[in-house]
Write a protein that holds these residues in place. Structure first.
Motif, PDB file in Angstrom:
ATOM      1  N   THR A   1       0.828  -1.205   0.000  1.00 31.05           N
ATOM      2  CA  THR A   1       0.000   0.000   0.000  1.00 31.05           C
ATOM      3  C   THR A   1       0.864   1.257   0.000  1.00 31.05           C
ATOM      4  O   THR A   1       0.585   2.221  -0.724  1.00 31.05           O
ATOM      5  CB  THR A   1      -0.942   0.003   1.213  1.00 31.05           C
ATOM      6  OG1 THR A   1      -1.737  -1.186   1.188  1.00 31.05           O
ATOM      7  CG2 THR A   1      -1.864   1.215   1.177  1.00 31.05           C
ATOM      8  N   GLU A   2       1.914   1.276   0.803  1.00 30.57           N
ATOM      9  CA  GLU A   2       2.819   2.428   0.828  1.00 30.57           C
ATOM     10  C   GLU A   2       3.488   2.613  -0.535  1.00 30.57           C
ATOM     11  O   GLU A   2       3.634   3.745  -1.014  1.00 30.57           O
ATOM     12  CB  GLU A   2       3.868   2.230   1.919  1.00 30.57           C
ATOM     13  CG  GLU A   2       3.304   2.275   3.334  1.00 30.57           C
ATOM     14  CD  GLU A   2       4.230   1.656   4.371  1.00 30.57           C
ATOM     15  OE1 GLU A   2       3.837   1.633   5.558  1.00 30.57           O
ATOM     16  OE2 GLU A   2       5.318   1.164   4.015  1.00 30.57           O
TER      17      GLU A   2
ATOM     18  N   ARG B   1       2.304   1.640  -3.531  1.00 34.21           N
ATOM     19  CA  ARG B   1       1.313   2.118  -4.495  1.00 34.21           C
ATOM     20  C   ARG B   1       1.020   3.602  -4.286  1.00 34.21           C
ATOM     21  O   ARG B   1       0.885   4.357  -5.254  1.00 34.21           O
ATOM     22  CB  ARG B   1       0.033   1.293  -4.363  1.00 34.21           C
ATOM     23  CG  ARG B   1      -1.046   1.621  -5.389  1.00 34.21           C
ATOM     24  CD  ARG B   1      -0.648   1.232  -6.798  1.00 34.21           C
ATOM     25  NE  ARG B   1      -1.754   1.425  -7.728  1.00 34.21           N
ATOM     26  CZ  ARG B   1      -2.632   0.486  -8.041  1.00 34.21           C
ATOM     27  NH1 ARG B   1      -2.528  -0.730  -7.507  1.00 34.21           N
ATOM     28  NH2 ARG B   1      -3.601   0.737  -8.891  1.00 34.21           N
ATOM     29  N   LEU B   2       0.946   4.025  -3.027  1.00 30.57           N
ATOM     30  CA  LEU B   2       0.707   5.441  -2.741  1.00 30.57           C
ATOM     31  C   LEU B   2       1.848   6.293  -3.284  1.00 30.57           C
ATOM     32  O   LEU B   2       1.620   7.329  -3.931  1.00 30.57           O
ATOM     33  CB  LEU B   2       0.555   5.652  -1.235  1.00 30.57           C
ATOM     34  CG  LEU B   2       0.357   7.095  -0.762  1.00 30.57           C
ATOM     35  CD1 LEU B   2      -0.911   7.697  -1.357  1.00 30.57           C
ATOM     36  CD2 LEU B   2       0.313   7.153   0.764  1.00 30.57           C
ATOM     37  N   LEU B   3       3.084   5.865  -3.057  1.00 32.80           N
ATOM     38  CA  LEU B   3       4.235   6.610  -3.560  1.00 32.80           C
ATOM     39  C   LEU B   3       4.245   6.646  -5.085  1.00 32.80           C
ATOM     40  O   LEU B   3       4.513   7.694  -5.689  1.00 32.80           O
ATOM     41  CB  LEU B   3       5.531   5.989  -3.041  1.00 32.80           C
ATOM     42  CG  LEU B   3       6.833   6.620  -3.556  1.00 32.80           C
ATOM     43  CD1 LEU B   3       6.920   8.090  -3.153  1.00 32.80           C
ATOM     44  CD2 LEU B   3       8.042   5.845  -3.047  1.00 32.80           C
ATOM     45  N   LEU B   4       3.944   5.522  -5.724  1.00 31.33           N
ATOM     46  CA  LEU B   4       3.929   5.477  -7.190  1.00 31.33           C
ATOM     47  C   LEU B   4       2.887   6.422  -7.765  1.00 31.33           C
ATOM     48  O   LEU B   4       3.128   7.100  -8.772  1.00 31.33           O
ATOM     49  CB  LEU B   4       3.673   4.045  -7.675  1.00 31.33           C
ATOM     50  CG  LEU B   4       4.771   3.017  -7.405  1.00 31.33           C
ATOM     51  CD1 LEU B   4       4.323   1.635  -7.876  1.00 31.33           C
ATOM     52  CD2 LEU B   4       6.081   3.410  -8.061  1.00 31.33           C
TER      53      LEU B   4
ATOM     54  N   LEU C   1      -7.484   5.575  -6.365  1.00 27.97           N
ATOM     55  CA  LEU C   1      -6.316   5.080  -7.093  1.00 27.97           C
ATOM     56  C   LEU C   1      -5.574   3.978  -6.343  1.00 27.97           C
ATOM     57  O   LEU C   1      -5.113   3.007  -6.942  1.00 27.97           O
ATOM     58  CB  LEU C   1      -5.350   6.244  -7.369  1.00 27.97           C
ATOM     59  CG  LEU C   1      -5.799   7.276  -8.391  1.00 27.97           C
ATOM     60  CD1 LEU C   1      -4.904   8.511  -8.322  1.00 27.97           C
ATOM     61  CD2 LEU C   1      -5.781   6.684  -9.796  1.00 27.97           C
ATOM     62  N   VAL C   2      -5.443   4.139  -5.031  1.00 29.11           N
ATOM     63  CA  VAL C   2      -4.619   3.223  -4.242  1.00 29.11           C
ATOM     64  C   VAL C   2      -5.455   2.128  -3.594  1.00 29.11           C
ATOM     65  O   VAL C   2      -5.141   0.944  -3.700  1.00 29.11           O
ATOM     66  CB  VAL C   2      -3.821   3.997  -3.173  1.00 29.11           C
ATOM     67  CG1 VAL C   2      -3.003   3.054  -2.306  1.00 29.11           C
ATOM     68  CG2 VAL C   2      -2.926   5.039  -3.836  1.00 29.11           C
ATOM     69  N   TRP C   3      -6.533   2.524  -2.921  1.00 29.10           N
ATOM     70  CA  TRP C   3      -7.350   1.541  -2.201  1.00 29.10           C
ATOM     71  C   TRP C   3      -8.486   0.992  -3.057  1.00 29.10           C
ATOM     72  O   TRP C   3      -9.152   0.052  -2.681  1.00 29.10           O
ATOM     73  CB  TRP C   3      -7.916   2.166  -0.923  1.00 29.10           C
ATOM     74  CG  TRP C   3      -6.901   2.284   0.170  1.00 29.10           C
ATOM     75  CD1 TRP C   3      -6.684   1.408   1.199  1.00 29.10           C
ATOM     76  CD2 TRP C   3      -5.936   3.334   0.367  1.00 29.10           C
ATOM     77  NE1 TRP C   3      -5.666   1.837   2.006  1.00 29.10           N
ATOM     78  CE2 TRP C   3      -5.186   3.024   1.526  1.00 29.10           C
ATOM     79  CE3 TRP C   3      -5.628   4.509  -0.329  1.00 29.10           C
ATOM     80  CZ2 TRP C   3      -4.164   3.832   1.999  1.00 29.10           C
ATOM     81  CZ3 TRP C   3      -4.606   5.321   0.139  1.00 29.10           C
ATOM     82  CH2 TRP C   3      -3.887   4.982   1.282  1.00 29.10           C
ATOM     83  N   GLU C   4      -8.743   1.631  -4.203  1.00 30.76           N
ATOM     84  CA  GLU C   4      -9.812   1.240  -5.117  1.00 30.76           C
ATOM     85  C   GLU C   4     -11.175   1.322  -4.447  1.00 30.76           C
ATOM     86  O   GLU C   4     -12.070   0.522  -4.713  1.00 30.76           O
ATOM     87  CB  GLU C   4      -9.554  -0.156  -5.689  1.00 30.76           C
ATOM     88  CG  GLU C   4      -8.245  -0.242  -6.458  1.00 30.76           C
ATOM     89  CD  GLU C   4      -8.027  -1.582  -7.116  1.00 30.76           C
ATOM     90  OE1 GLU C   4      -9.018  -2.259  -7.476  1.00 30.76           O
ATOM     91  OE2 GLU C   4      -6.846  -1.970  -7.274  1.00 30.76           O
TER      92      GLU C   4
ATOM     93  N   ASP D   1      -4.346   9.374   5.281  1.00 27.84           N
ATOM     94  CA  ASP D   1      -3.503  10.133   6.213  1.00 27.84           C
ATOM     95  C   ASP D   1      -2.556   9.224   6.991  1.00 27.84           C
ATOM     96  O   ASP D   1      -1.382   9.555   7.194  1.00 27.84           O
ATOM     97  CB  ASP D   1      -4.386  10.928   7.182  1.00 27.84           C
ATOM     98  CG  ASP D   1      -5.188  12.015   6.477  1.00 27.84           C
ATOM     99  OD1 ASP D   1      -4.783  12.429   5.374  1.00 27.84           O
ATOM    100  OD2 ASP D   1      -6.213  12.440   7.030  1.00 27.84           O
ATOM    101  N   ALA D   2      -3.048   8.069   7.438  1.00 30.53           N
ATOM    102  CA  ALA D   2      -2.194   7.162   8.198  1.00 30.53           C
ATOM    103  C   ALA D   2      -1.092   6.580   7.326  1.00 30.53           C
ATOM    104  O   ALA D   2       0.057   6.431   7.760  1.00 30.53           O
ATOM    105  CB  ALA D   2      -3.032   6.033   8.801  1.00 30.53           C
ATOM    106  N   CYS D   3      -1.425   6.264   6.068  1.00 32.37           N
ATOM    107  CA  CYS D   3      -0.415   5.716   5.167  1.00 32.37           C
ATOM    108  C   CYS D   3       0.627   6.768   4.813  1.00 32.37           C
ATOM    109  O   CYS D   3       1.828   6.462   4.720  1.00 32.37           O
ATOM    110  CB  CYS D   3      -1.077   5.165   3.902  1.00 32.37           C
ATOM    111  SG  CYS D   3       0.003   4.135   2.895  1.00 32.37           S
ATOM    112  N   VAL D   4       0.206   8.005   4.631  1.00 31.51           N
ATOM    113  CA  VAL D   4       1.154   9.094   4.383  1.00 31.51           C
ATOM    114  C   VAL D   4       2.099   9.242   5.569  1.00 31.51           C
ATOM    115  O   VAL D   4       3.310   9.425   5.401  1.00 31.51           O
ATOM    116  CB  VAL D   4       0.404  10.419   4.109  1.00 31.51           C
ATOM    117  CG1 VAL D   4       1.351  11.620   4.217  1.00 31.51           C
ATOM    118  CG2 VAL D   4      -0.237  10.392   2.731  1.00 31.51           C
ATOM    119  N   GLN D   5       1.562   9.169   6.770  1.00 33.19           N
ATOM    120  CA  GLN D   5       2.395   9.288   7.978  1.00 33.19           C
ATOM    121  C   GLN D   5       3.459   8.193   8.006  1.00 33.19           C
ATOM    122  O   GLN D   5       4.636   8.461   8.295  1.00 33.19           O
ATOM    123  CB  GLN D   5       1.505   9.207   9.219  1.00 33.19           C
ATOM    124  CG  GLN D   5       2.254   9.399  10.539  1.00 33.19           C
ATOM    125  CD  GLN D   5       1.321   9.294  11.736  1.00 33.19           C
ATOM    126  OE1 GLN D   5       0.210   8.777  11.645  1.00 33.19           O
ATOM    127  NE2 GLN D   5       1.767   9.793  12.872  1.00 33.19           N
TER     128      GLN D   5
END
Length: 224
Positions: A153-154, A156-159, A177-180, A191-195
């Protein structure tokens, strides 16, 4: 056939989810508590973990932290409530997504497939952004030549954020886009994944260079 580790203490819920998920083509290994789940994690090396938060003995938050310390296996937490404390605590412990029980196996199957797709290649370019190198073909990230270990998940978020540096993406766009999640989803996932991503990428997570907040809207990558 993906192997799932289901850690759930309620026998009826555990048996119902096992039956439903097996009908959807999953190989499910059940565990009734955190200790048993951690033993199966070592023995079976599952593709994904379904983790109840309210467990006897070692609670789900601690189990999540221990699983995350072993590697990037995806984690979907199961919670009987949508309480902020439960959800945020689980996400901060390292979960990739969450569902509120009771949940239909077909809904859970869709969430599982979405999480498992996140590790797939998303392009063919090798990019340099300051000290950060993103190899889209290999799905690898390095910083100053050292590997950065990201969960699917991290990664995919960065990509998605770095696809067009400087472009602003709203939380809802990132959920799609990330979690569909093609509905008005929970921005706490983002927000938690960004952190967590900042903790791994940034020299100073409180003053990010790579993943920047656009107040009141969402996030952008750079510009550096």
């Amino acid at each position: 056939m993906p192997t799932l580790l289901l850690i759930e203490d309620d026998p009826a819920v555990r048996e119902g989810l096992c039956l439903g998920l097996r009908r959807h083509g999953h190989d499910v290994e059940p565990a009734a508590d955190g200790e048993a789940g951690l033993r199966l994690l070592d023995a079976r090396r599952p593709d994904l973990v379904l983790l109840d938060l309210m467990l006897p003995g070692i609670d789900g938050f601690e189990v999540c932290r221990r699983i995350r310390a072993t590697g990037p296996v995806p984690i979907i937490m199961l919670t009987a409530r949508g309480d902020d404390i439960d959800v945020v605590g689980g996400l901060e412990a390292g979960a990739d997504d969450y569902v509120v029980k009771p949940v239909q196996p077909r809904v859970l199957d869709a969430r599982i497939k979405a999480v498992l797709r996140r590790g797939g290649a998303a392009g063919q370019a090798r990019e340099q952004h300051g000290a950060l190198t993103i190899d889209r073909a290999a799905c690898e990230v390095t910083k100053n030549g050292e590997p950065v270990h990201l969960t699917p998940t991290e990664l995919r978020l960065l990509l998605e954020l770095s696809r067009v540096p400087g472009r602003v993406l709203s939380r809802q766009q990132l959920l799609e886009l990330v979690w569909e999640h093609d509905y008005l989803g929970d921005s706490r996932l983002v927000d938690a994944c960004v952190q967590r991503l900042r903790a791994k990428l940034e020299d100073q997570p409180a003053a990010p260079v790579y993943v920047r907040t656009v107040r009141g809207f969402g996030y952008r990558f750079g510009p550096l």
